[in-house]
Design a protein around this motif. Structure first.
Motif, PDB file in Angstrom:
ATOM      1  N   GLY A  57      43.671  51.404  48.718  1.00  0.00           N
ATOM      2  CA  GLY A  57      43.544  51.718  47.301  1.00  0.00           C
ATOM      3  C   GLY A  57      43.690  50.541  46.369  1.00  0.00           C
ATOM      4  N   ALA A  58      43.972  49.355  46.909  1.00  0.00           N
ATOM      5  CA  ALA A  58      44.149  48.166  46.070  1.00  0.00           C
ATOM      6  C   ALA A  58      42.992  47.202  46.277  1.00  0.00           C
ATOM      7  CB  ALA A  58      45.459  47.468  46.397  1.00  0.00           C
ATOM      8  N   GLU A  59      42.562  46.606  45.181  1.00  0.00           N
ATOM      9  CA  GLU A  59      41.606  45.506  45.241  1.00  0.00           C
ATOM     10  C   GLU A  59      42.415  44.224  45.115  1.00  0.00           C
ATOM     11  OE1 GLU A  59      38.031  46.362  42.664  1.00  0.00           O
ATOM     12  OE2 GLU A  59      39.320  48.057  42.125  1.00  0.00           O
ATOM     13  N   VAL A  60      42.008  43.185  45.827  1.00  0.00           N
ATOM     14  CA  VAL A  60      42.793  41.958  45.873  1.00  0.00           C
ATOM     15  C   VAL A  60      42.100  40.854  45.081  1.00  0.00           C
ATOM     16  CG1 VAL A  60      43.841  40.225  47.377  1.00  0.00           C
ATOM     17  CG2 VAL A  60      43.717  42.605  48.123  1.00  0.00           C
ATOM     18  N   ALA A  61      42.879  40.163  44.253  1.00  0.00           N
ATOM     19  CA  ALA A  61      42.404  39.009  43.498  1.00  0.00           C
ATOM     20  C   ALA A  61      43.324  37.835  43.801  1.00  0.00           C
ATOM     21  CB  ALA A  61      42.408  39.303  42.000  1.00  0.00           C
ATOM     22  N   SER A  62      42.755  36.641  43.813  1.00  0.00           N
ATOM     23  CA  SER A  62      43.570  35.457  44.089  1.00  0.00           C
ATOM     24  C   SER A  62      43.790  34.593  42.845  1.00  0.00           C
ATOM     25  CB  SER A  62      42.934  34.615  45.199  1.00  0.00           C
ATOM     26  OG  SER A  62      41.641  34.199  44.810  1.00  0.00           O
ATOM     27  N   SER A  63      43.207  34.997  41.702  1.00  0.00           N
ATOM     28  CA  SER A  63      43.379  34.238  40.467  1.00  0.00           C
ATOM     29  C   SER A  63      43.136  35.149  39.275  1.00  0.00           C
ATOM     30  CB  SER A  63      42.378  33.070  40.416  1.00  0.00           C
ATOM     31  OG  SER A  63      41.049  33.571  40.274  1.00  0.00           O
ATOM     32  N   VAL A  64      43.493  34.671  38.101  1.00  0.00           N
ATOM     33  CA  VAL A  64      43.219  35.406  36.869  1.00  0.00           C
ATOM     34  C   VAL A  64      41.724  35.649  36.751  1.00  0.00           C
ATOM     35  CG1 VAL A  64      43.274  35.260  34.349  1.00  0.00           C
ATOM     36  CG2 VAL A  64      45.290  34.595  35.664  1.00  0.00           C
ATOM     37  N   ASP A  65      40.912  34.621  37.006  1.00  0.00           N
ATOM     38  CA  ASP A  65      39.459  34.768  36.906  1.00  0.00           C
ATOM     39  C   ASP A  65      38.934  35.816  37.876  1.00  0.00           C
ATOM     40  OD1 ASP A  65      39.248  32.927  34.839  1.00  0.00           O
ATOM     41  OD2 ASP A  65      38.764  31.249  36.166  1.00  0.00           O
ATOM     42  N   ASP A  66      39.474  35.849  39.105  1.00  0.00           N
ATOM     43  CA  ASP A  66      39.070  36.876  40.075  1.00  0.00           C
ATOM     44  C   ASP A  66      39.383  38.272  39.545  1.00  0.00           C
ATOM     45  OD1 ASP A  66      38.219  34.980  41.910  1.00  0.00           O
ATOM     46  OD2 ASP A  66      39.932  35.242  43.269  1.00  0.00           O
ATOM     47  N   ALA A  67      40.569  38.448  38.988  1.00  0.00           N
ATOM     48  CA  ALA A  67      40.968  39.758  38.469  1.00  0.00           C
ATOM     49  C   ALA A  67      40.066  40.172  37.304  1.00  0.00           C
ATOM     50  CB  ALA A  67      42.432  39.735  38.032  1.00  0.00           C
ATOM     51  N   LEU A  68      39.759  39.231  36.414  1.00  0.00           N
ATOM     52  CA  LEU A  68      38.875  39.531  35.290  1.00  0.00           C
ATOM     53  C   LEU A  68      37.488  39.919  35.796  1.00  0.00           C
ATOM     54  CD1 LEU A  68      39.885  36.654  32.841  1.00  0.00           C
ATOM     55  CD2 LEU A  68      40.469  39.080  32.637  1.00  0.00           C
ATOM     56  N   ALA A  69      37.001  39.213  36.817  1.00  0.00           N
ATOM     57  CA  ALA A  69      35.685  39.515  37.382  1.00  0.00           C
ATOM     58  C   ALA A  69      35.672  40.899  38.036  1.00  0.00           C
ATOM     59  CB  ALA A  69      35.282  38.440  38.388  1.00  0.00           C
ATOM     60  N   LEU A  70      36.733  41.235  38.762  1.00  0.00           N
ATOM     61  CA  LEU A  70      36.811  42.559  39.391  1.00  0.00           C
ATOM     62  C   LEU A  70      36.801  43.668  38.343  1.00  0.00           C
ATOM     63  CD1 LEU A  70      39.426  42.037  42.252  1.00  0.00           C
ATOM     64  CD2 LEU A  70      37.048  42.755  42.525  1.00  0.00           C
ATOM     65  N   ALA A  71      37.435  43.440  37.224  1.00  0.00           N
ATOM     66  CA  ALA A  71      37.516  44.455  36.177  1.00  0.00           C
ATOM     67  C   ALA A  71      36.177  44.669  35.483  1.00  0.00           C
ATOM     68  CB  ALA A  71      38.579  44.080  35.151  1.00  0.00           C
ATOM     69  N   GLY A  72      35.336  43.657  35.485  1.00  0.00           N
ATOM     70  CA  GLY A  72      34.080  43.777  34.760  1.00  0.00           C
ATOM     71  C   GLY A  72      34.356  43.929  33.279  1.00  0.00           C
ATOM     72  N   SER A  73      33.753  44.943  32.662  1.00  0.00           N
ATOM     73  CA  SER A  73      33.965  45.147  31.224  1.00  0.00           C
ATOM     74  C   SER A  73      35.029  46.209  30.950  1.00  0.00           C
ATOM     75  CB  SER A  73      32.652  45.528  30.543  1.00  0.00           C
ATOM     76  OG  SER A  73      32.157  46.726  31.109  1.00  0.00           O
ATOM     77  N   ALA A  74      35.656  46.731  32.000  1.00  0.00           N
ATOM     78  CA  ALA A  74      36.699  47.751  31.826  1.00  0.00           C
ATOM     79  C   ALA A  74      37.950  47.143  31.209  1.00  0.00           C
ATOM     80  CB  ALA A  74      37.048  48.379  33.183  1.00  0.00           C
ATOM     81  N   PRO A  75      38.688  47.917  30.419  1.00  0.00           N
ATOM     82  CA  PRO A  75      39.943  47.400  29.871  1.00  0.00           C
ATOM     83  C   PRO A  75      40.948  47.118  30.991  1.00  0.00           C
ATOM     84  CG  PRO A  75      39.661  49.724  29.315  1.00  0.00           C
ATOM     85  CD  PRO A  75      38.416  49.289  30.001  1.00  0.00           C
ATOM     86  N   ILE A  76      41.741  46.069  30.790  1.00  0.00           N
ATOM     87  CA  ILE A  76      42.743  45.644  31.769  1.00  0.00           C
ATOM     88  C   ILE A  76      44.125  45.861  31.177  1.00  0.00           C
ATOM     89  CG2 ILE A  76      43.744  43.651  32.954  1.00  0.00           C
ATOM     90  CD1 ILE A  76      40.931  42.464  33.120  1.00  0.00           C
ATOM     91  N   SER A  77      45.000  46.468  31.986  1.00  0.00           N
ATOM     92  CA  SER A  77      46.417  46.610  31.643  1.00  0.00           C
ATOM     93  C   SER A  77      47.205  45.800  32.662  1.00  0.00           C
ATOM     94  CB  SER A  77      46.851  48.075  31.709  1.00  0.00           C
ATOM     95  OG  SER A  77      46.144  48.860  30.781  1.00  0.00           O
ATOM     96  N   VAL A  78      47.819  44.720  32.212  1.00  0.00           N
ATOM     97  CA  VAL A  78      48.636  43.885  33.088  1.00  0.00           C
ATOM     98  C   VAL A  78      50.042  44.469  33.072  1.00  0.00           C
ATOM     99  CG1 VAL A  78      49.525  41.557  33.490  1.00  0.00           C
ATOM    100  CG2 VAL A  78      47.203  41.877  32.573  1.00  0.00           C
TER     101      VAL A  78
END
Length: 161
Positions: free
Chosen positions: A76-97
């Motif tokens: 159920g988790a997607e993995v990112a290795s950087s801020v840029d990776d996380a932003l790319a995974l989110a696409g245009s969806a809102p992000i809640s850190v």
């Protein structure tokens, strides 16, 4: 594609504590309800320890875990290795850190809003963050006081100037 709006969602005691022993050092029902309302439908970005502290996958939200461990995975988790990776995974969806402290520090420069629950007392804990209002780039746009509660708290919305 435009960049995802990034909001930090954090509860912080007067002395900067945000966590103790892998969890929250308080139980504030209104804060949990607000957290759900603020994050529903967004992409939750968190560190590995924060993911492990959750009671399970939170319904109605995608879970992106930022970790240096390239072999880490969880159902159920997607993995990112950087801020840029996380932003790319989110696409245009809102992000809640949603934490922890290092993840908040990494995303602070790209955040446009902070939804802060201020616990109005010093609390023992092992995880801290600085008050985001210490810098001139944030201004308060909303405040809701709950000083008669135990512990007393307030909800504060900060927007980047």
């Amino acid at each position: 594609m435009s960049r995802s709006p990034v909001t930090l969602v954090v509860a912080r005691a007067s002395n900067g504590v945000i966590g103790r022993d892998g969890g929250l050092p308080w139980h504030i029902s209104a804060d949990l309800k607000r957290f759900k309302a603020l994050t529903m439908g967004s992409v939750l970005v968190m560190g590995r320890k924060t993911f492990a502290s959750l009671p399970g996958l939170l319904p109605g939200r995608r879970h992106v875990v930022l970790t240096r461990d390239t072999g880490w995975q969880a159902a159920g988790a997607e993995v990112a290795s950087s801020v840029d990776d996380a932003l790319a995974l989110a696409g245009s969806a809102p992000i809640s850190v949603i934490g922890g402290a290092e993840i908040f520090r990494l995303f602070l420069p790209v955040a446009g809003r902070i939804e802060l629950t201020e616990v109005l007392r010093d609390v023992a804990g092992d995880t801290r963050i600085e008050d985001p209002r210490d810098g001139p780039e944030w201004h308060e746009t909303a405040r809701e006081d709950h000083s008669g509660e135990d512990p007393p708290f307030r909800f504060v919305t900060l927007e980047r100037a």
